[in-house]
Design a protein around this motif. Structure first.
Motif, PDB file in Angstrom:
ATOM      1  N   LYS A 152      15.410  -2.573  27.526  1.00 34.47           N
ATOM      2  CA  LYS A 152      16.601  -2.967  28.278  1.00 34.47           C
ATOM      3  C   LYS A 152      17.049  -4.384  27.937  1.00 34.47           C
ATOM      4  N   ILE A 153      16.130  -5.321  27.985  1.00 33.43           N
ATOM      5  CA  ILE A 153      16.517  -6.709  27.735  1.00 33.43           C
ATOM      6  C   ILE A 153      16.837  -6.945  26.266  1.00 33.43           C
ATOM      7  N   SER A 154      16.024  -6.430  25.368  1.00 31.01           N
ATOM      8  CA  SER A 154      16.251  -6.694  23.942  1.00 31.01           C
ATOM      9  C   SER A 154      17.581  -6.124  23.460  1.00 31.01           C
ATOM     10  N   LEU A 155      17.916  -4.911  23.883  1.00 31.09           N
ATOM     11  CA  LEU A 155      19.181  -4.311  23.444  1.00 31.09           C
ATOM     12  C   LEU A 155      20.382  -5.000  24.092  1.00 31.09           C
ATOM     13  N   THR A 156      20.232  -5.441  25.341  1.00 33.76           N
ATOM     14  CA  THR A 156      21.343  -6.107  26.011  1.00 33.76           C
ATOM     15  C   THR A 156      21.586  -7.497  25.422  1.00 33.76           C
ATOM     16  N   VAL A 157      20.506  -8.234  25.129  1.00 36.39           N
ATOM     17  CA  VAL A 157      20.663  -9.537  24.472  1.00 36.39           C
ATOM     18  C   VAL A 157      21.314  -9.361  23.107  1.00 36.39           C
ATOM     19  N   ASP A 158      20.878  -8.360  22.362  1.00 42.92           N
ATOM     20  CA  ASP A 158      21.456  -8.097  21.049  1.00 42.92           C
ATOM     21  C   ASP A 158      22.960  -7.838  21.168  1.00 42.92           C
ATOM     22  N   PHE A 159      23.344  -7.084  22.189  1.00 44.09           N
ATOM     23  CA  PHE A 159      24.771  -6.803  22.411  1.00 44.09           C
ATOM     24  C   PHE A 159      25.533  -8.093  22.704  1.00 44.09           C
ATOM     25  N   LEU A 160      25.005  -8.925  23.595  1.00 45.95           N
ATOM     26  CA  LEU A 160      25.694 -10.166  23.954  1.00 45.95           C
ATOM     27  C   LEU A 160      25.770 -11.135  22.778  1.00 45.95           C
ATOM     28  N   GLU A 161      24.724 -11.197  21.988  1.00 46.98           N
ATOM     29  CA  GLU A 161      24.735 -12.088  20.833  1.00 46.98           C
ATOM     30  C   GLU A 161      25.769 -11.643  19.797  1.00 46.98           C
ATOM     31  N   LYS A 162      25.969 -10.336  19.688  1.00 46.40           N
ATOM     32  CA  LYS A 162      26.940  -9.808  18.725  1.00 46.40           C
ATOM     33  C   LYS A 162      28.369  -9.821  19.272  1.00 46.40           C
ATOM     34  N   HIS A 163      28.502 -10.002  20.584  1.00 48.17           N
ATOM     35  CA  HIS A 163      29.831  -9.995  21.210  1.00 48.17           C
ATOM     36  C   HIS A 163      30.001 -11.259  22.058  1.00 48.17           C
ATOM     37  N   PRO A 164      30.198 -12.412  21.414  1.00 40.73           N
ATOM     38  CA  PRO A 164      30.310 -13.675  22.169  1.00 40.73           C
ATOM     39  C   PRO A 164      31.511 -13.718  23.107  1.00 40.73           C
ATOM     40  N   CYS A 202      32.072 -11.511  25.200  1.00 34.46           N
ATOM     41  CA  CYS A 202      31.646 -10.783  26.398  1.00 34.46           C
ATOM     42  C   CYS A 202      31.043 -11.754  27.414  1.00 34.46           C
ATOM     43  N   SER A 203      31.638 -11.829  28.585  1.00 37.76           N
ATOM     44  CA  SER A 203      31.140 -12.722  29.632  1.00 37.76           C
ATOM     45  C   SER A 203      30.194 -12.022  30.592  1.00 37.76           C
ATOM     46  N   CYS A 204      30.109 -10.706  30.496  1.00 38.80           N
ATOM     47  CA  CYS A 204      29.152  -9.931  31.290  1.00 38.80           C
ATOM     48  C   CYS A 204      29.104  -8.537  30.697  1.00 38.80           C
ATOM     49  N   CYS A 205      27.907  -7.973  30.602  1.00 40.45           N
ATOM     50  CA  CYS A 205      27.816  -6.596  30.120  1.00 40.45           C
ATOM     51  C   CYS A 205      27.022  -5.749  31.102  1.00 40.45           C
ATOM     52  N   HIS A 206      27.263  -4.463  31.040  1.00 40.28           N
ATOM     53  CA  HIS A 206      26.706  -3.508  31.991  1.00 40.28           C
ATOM     54  C   HIS A 206      26.226  -2.299  31.194  1.00 40.28           C
ATOM     55  N   CYS A 207      24.968  -1.946  31.331  1.00 37.26           N
ATOM     56  CA  CYS A 207      24.444  -0.796  30.592  1.00 37.26           C
ATOM     57  C   CYS A 207      24.634   0.498  31.394  1.00 37.26           C
TER      58      CYS A 207
END
Length: 322
Positions: A103-115, A117-122
């Motif tokens: 959960k954390i690794s994939l969400t961090v990867d998403f945020l790092e690739k999408h600067p 994005c100010s908030c993401c929701h899985c």
């Protein structure tokens, strides 16, 4: 040296079911991400001492338990956690869910690739008291729809189906959203505020199992037992929240129809009659379900109102909406 961005997991705890709490802690402990710290806010410090229990199940990551000697309520508990967070990102956490180990690794990867994005929701599954899946997918519509900013602005104010435990955001954005308003849950305010700092992004991946059970915190008609409660608690809460938005949300003017709708609903509640009835009908498209319900309320006897409340709460809970 660890070059991974630090993630603060912010967990609020209130008189937890110990088996559910154990599952939540163990799923955090087994995350495959290498730079996590856990902050636990104990919002029931007089009734539940969680230090020993947490230490038994959090063995791989640093943690800190905090409280201020009293019950603050869920929103302010998460506000206190947000103030204390020191990671690049903050991941909000309930006390009774099960996180997938990525959960954390994939969400961090998403945020790092999408600067942007100010908030993401899985995405997530809904489970019951016995870990049985009761709903495979949580999103109410396709990714194309839920990631549309017009859809988001139309739903974030009047429908809080987002859940904090599925959200991660830059800690700087979360801290900028302080203070959190007491009238709504922290996640509803954060999703609205996030749109002032970038994009609110929904991920495709399903990364947790969110538990639905009888003791879930819910804002759906919270504290309402009779019609007078509804007018006093629901309408007053909406008025107060809108006053807060005027001071803290730059795009609040986009909700002026909603503000006018609240005024019309309040007038009808105080003076039900032909004129106020037609005024309500003029705004029915703003909040169709709510307006129809409130139009009928003067005609509903108290005993029937109580039964309707129970049905609404049960149906809403099935879908995880609060």
């Amino acid at each position: 040296m660890n070059n991974l961005p630090k993630v603060t997991v912010a967990m609020a705890v209130y008189k937890p079911d110990l088996d559910f709490f154990r599952q939540q802690l163990e799923s955090i402990n087994e995350q495959d991400y290498g730079n996590i710290n856990l902050l636990v806010w104990n919002d029931s410090p007089c009734e539940f001492k969680c230090e020993k229990f947490v230490s038994q199940h959090i063995t791989k990551i640093p943690y800190r338990i905090m409280d201020n000697g009293k019950n603050n309520g869920v929103t302010q508990a998460f506000a206190n956690l947000t103030k204390a967070a020191d990671g690049k990102y903050i991941a909000y956490c309930d006390q009774d869910d099960i996180w997938m180990n990525k959960k954390i690794s994939l969400t961090v990867d998403f945020l790092e690739k999408h600067p942007e994005c100010s908030c993401c929701h899985c995405e997530c599954q809904l489970i019951d008291d016995y870990d049985r899946i009761i709903k495979e997918h949580y999103y109410p519509a396709s990714l194309e729809i839920v990631n549309n900013i017009k859809y988001q602005k139309n739903t974030f104010l009047v429908k809080n189906w987002n859940i904090g435990c599925a959200m991660m955001m830059p800690t700087s954005v979360a801290k900028a959203a302080l203070p959190f308003p007491d009238m709504v849950f922290h996640d509803q305010w954060l999703e609205m505020f996030a749109l002032t700092k970038g994009n609110f992004c929904y991920m495709r991946e399903s990364l947790l199992q969110h538990r639905i059970h009888g003791t879930n915190n819910s804002q759906t008609l919270h504290g309402v037992e009779k019609k007078s409660d509804y007018y006093r608690l629901k309408l007053e809460k909406e008025k107060n929240f809108f006053a807060f938005l005027k001071e803290h949300l730059v795009y609040w003017k986009e909700y002026q129809k909603v503000e006018m709708c609240i005024s019309v609903r309040e007038n009808y509640a105080q003076h039900p009659g032909i004129w106020t009835f037609f005024q309500m009908c003029r705004f029915i498209r703003v909040r169709p379900g709510v307006m129809l319900f409130e139009l009928l309320m003067p005609l509903i006897p108290e005993w029937m109102f109580s039964k309707i409340l129970n049905i609404v709460r049960q149906e809403v809970r099935k879908f995880g909406i609060r």
